[in-house]
Design an enzyme around this catalytic site. Structure first.
Site, PDB file in Angstrom:
ATOM      1  N   CYS A  57      46.806  39.747  52.243  1.00  0.00           N
ATOM      2  CA  CYS A  57      47.651  38.575  52.396  1.00  0.00           C
ATOM      3  C   CYS A  57      47.455  37.955  53.779  1.00  0.00           C
ATOM      4  O   CYS A  57      46.400  37.378  54.033  1.00  0.00           O
ATOM      5  CB  CYS A  57      49.108  38.910  52.096  1.00  0.00           C
ATOM      6  N   HIS A  85      48.982  41.316  46.619  1.00  0.00           N
ATOM      7  CA  HIS A  85      49.547  42.557  47.179  1.00  0.00           C
ATOM      8  C   HIS A  85      49.439  43.728  46.190  1.00  0.00           C
ATOM      9  O   HIS A  85      50.458  44.228  45.693  1.00  0.00           O
ATOM     10  CB  HIS A  85      51.011  42.358  47.544  1.00  0.00           C
ATOM     11  N   GLU A 108      48.994  46.666  46.831  1.00  0.00           N
ATOM     12  CA  GLU A 108      49.566  47.870  47.435  1.00  0.00           C
ATOM     13  C   GLU A 108      51.048  48.018  47.111  1.00  0.00           C
ATOM     14  O   GLU A 108      51.644  49.084  47.331  1.00  0.00           O
ATOM     15  CB  GLU A 108      49.361  47.863  48.956  1.00  0.00           C
TER      16      GLU A 108
END
Length: 232
Positions: free
Chosen positions: A89, A175, A177
């Site tokens: 990001c 994202h 993660e």
């Protein structure tokens, strides 16, 4: 033991689900926050892996965040050396800036879970693990694809969702993660205006996170594990 340095641009955007594959690949895990008094002196060249996480600020917010210019300069120096670097990001945007590309506000925030679409290059890369898997998006900025980089994936709203330069640089606008980390509550609590502009709300994001988050982070871990293995 190889060393991984995680750069946090805010306390509630850490490595999250990516920590497991980084440690499983044999890296010693360290992190530094941009507000740490020693950040301006942090060595970006010595770590075997540099991971640049997200944050609510923009690359162009240099007056409000004077550390941005120095971080971009150190990222550029690292990339000049071809050293393994991952950006997520804001991290992907900082890498783009370090490579000379423009970073700017997009047409509207992209917030919530949605699949990215890998192109042919993406399907031949670790990014293929994200195909048909809704992952979290939370951004309002975008960037031009840096010179010499290869686009890997897009969404309908934002074309530049993942890119790479050779085997040692990977940048992700989304994202993958995030999906199990409870710090999502901090994102939601501080994001009412952004969510409204994106056509969503806190209840929707919470429900999506509970239902889709585990699958998203599993795909993200598979992506990162494969990319780290390719580094050798």
């Amino acid at each position: 033991m190889p060393q991984a340095l995680i750069v946090r641009h805010t306390s509630f955007e850490g490595a999250a689900g990516f920590r497991q594959p980084i440690e499983a690949a044999g890296y010693a895990f360290a992190r530094i926050d941009v507000l740490d008094p020693t950040f301006s002196e942090a060595d970006f060249l010595s770590p075997d892996l540099l991971v640049l996480m997200g944050g609510p600020m923009g690359v162009y917010d240099r007056d409000a965040h004077p550390w941005i210019g120095g971080e971009i300069a150190r990222i550029a120096e690292r990339l000049d050396g071809g050293l393994p670097t991952l950006g997520v990001c804001l991290g992907a945007q900082l890498i783009a800036a370090a490579l000379g590309a423009d970073v700017y506000k997009g047409p509207a925030p992209e917030i919530g879970f949605a699949s990215v679409t890998p192109n042919a290059a993406g399907l031949a890369s670790p990014v293929r693990h994200l195909a048909d898997v809704p992952v979290l998006h939370w951004h309002g900025d975008t960037f031009d694809l840096p010179h010499g980089c290869e686009l890997l994936a897009s969404t309908d709203r934002y074309r530049h969702q993942a890119y790479r330069r050779g085997p040692t640089l990977l940048a992700l606008q989304c994202h993958p993660e995030m999906g199990e980390d409870p710090r999502i509550a901090r994102w939601i609590d501080g994001g009412a205006a952004e969510m409204a502009a994106a056509g969503t709300d806190a209840d929707t994001i919470r429900a999506e996170y509970a239902a889709k988050g585990p699958g998203a982070v599993a795909a993200g871990r598979a992506l990162l594990a494969e990319w780290l293995a390719e580094l050798g």
